[in-house]
Write a protein that holds these residues in place. Structure first.
Motif, PDB file in Angstrom:
ATOM      1  N   PRO A   1       0.836  -1.209   0.000  1.00 34.47           N
ATOM      2  CA  PRO A   1       0.000   0.000   0.000  1.00 34.47           C
ATOM      3  C   PRO A   1       0.869   1.257   0.000  1.00 34.47           C
ATOM      4  O   PRO A   1       1.981   1.274   0.524  1.00 34.47           O
ATOM      5  CB  PRO A   1      -0.788  -0.114   1.301  1.00 34.47           C
ATOM      6  N   ILE A   2       0.344   2.299  -0.595  1.00 36.07           N
ATOM      7  CA  ILE A   2       1.046   3.574  -0.638  1.00 36.07           C
ATOM      8  C   ILE A   2       0.834   4.275   0.694  1.00 36.07           C
ATOM      9  O   ILE A   2      -0.301   4.428   1.150  1.00 36.07           O
ATOM     10  CB  ILE A   2       0.517   4.455  -1.785  1.00 36.07           C
ATOM     11  N   PRO A   3       1.922   4.721   1.348  1.00 31.89           N
ATOM     12  CA  PRO A   3       1.758   5.408   2.635  1.00 31.89           C
ATOM     13  C   PRO A   3       1.051   6.752   2.443  1.00 31.89           C
ATOM     14  O   PRO A   3       1.262   7.448   1.448  1.00 31.89           O
ATOM     15  CB  PRO A   3       3.181   5.609   3.136  1.00 31.89           C
ATOM     16  N   VAL A   4       0.207   7.095   3.396  1.00 35.90           N
ATOM     17  CA  VAL A   4      -0.555   8.332   3.339  1.00 35.90           C
ATOM     18  C   VAL A   4      -0.255   9.141   4.594  1.00 35.90           C
ATOM     19  O   VAL A   4      -0.324   8.612   5.702  1.00 35.90           O
ATOM     20  CB  VAL A   4      -2.072   8.043   3.246  1.00 35.90           C
ATOM     21  N   LEU A   5       0.089  10.410   4.401  1.00 38.99           N
ATOM     22  CA  LEU A   5       0.336  11.278   5.548  1.00 38.99           C
ATOM     23  C   LEU A   5      -0.991  11.734   6.139  1.00 38.99           C
ATOM     24  O   LEU A   5      -1.908  12.107   5.407  1.00 38.99           O
ATOM     25  CB  LEU A   5       1.146  12.501   5.134  1.00 38.99           C
ATOM     26  N   THR A   6      -1.064  11.716   7.449  1.00 42.77           N
ATOM     27  CA  THR A   6      -2.272  12.176   8.141  1.00 42.77           C
ATOM     28  C   THR A   6      -1.871  13.005   9.348  1.00 42.77           C
ATOM     29  O   THR A   6      -0.734  12.965   9.810  1.00 42.77           O
ATOM     30  CB  THR A   6      -3.134  10.982   8.615  1.00 42.77           C
TER      31      THR A   6
END
Length: 52
Positions: free
Chosen positions: A7-12
């Motif tokens: 999965p592509i990492p997502v910044l939150t």
């Protein structure tokens, strides 16, 4: 055998806000670059490179 798709990492959260703030700052002033080297370090490195 197939490779697993990661999965592509997502910044939150705070990380995403900091990234956006830094990206907008670069957009406002794209020619500002912070150097990790001092001027003396840079000059020493260039003298050792012996560019022709």
């Amino acid at each position: 055998m197939a490779l697993e798709i990661r999965p592509i990492p997502v910044l939150t959260g705070i990380d995403a806000e900091r990234f956006i703030e830094e990206a907008e700052a670069v957009e406002r002033n794209p020619h500002t670059i912070e150097l990790a080297l001092s001027q003396e370090d840079f000059e020493r490195m260039m003298s050792k490179a012996q560019l022709n």
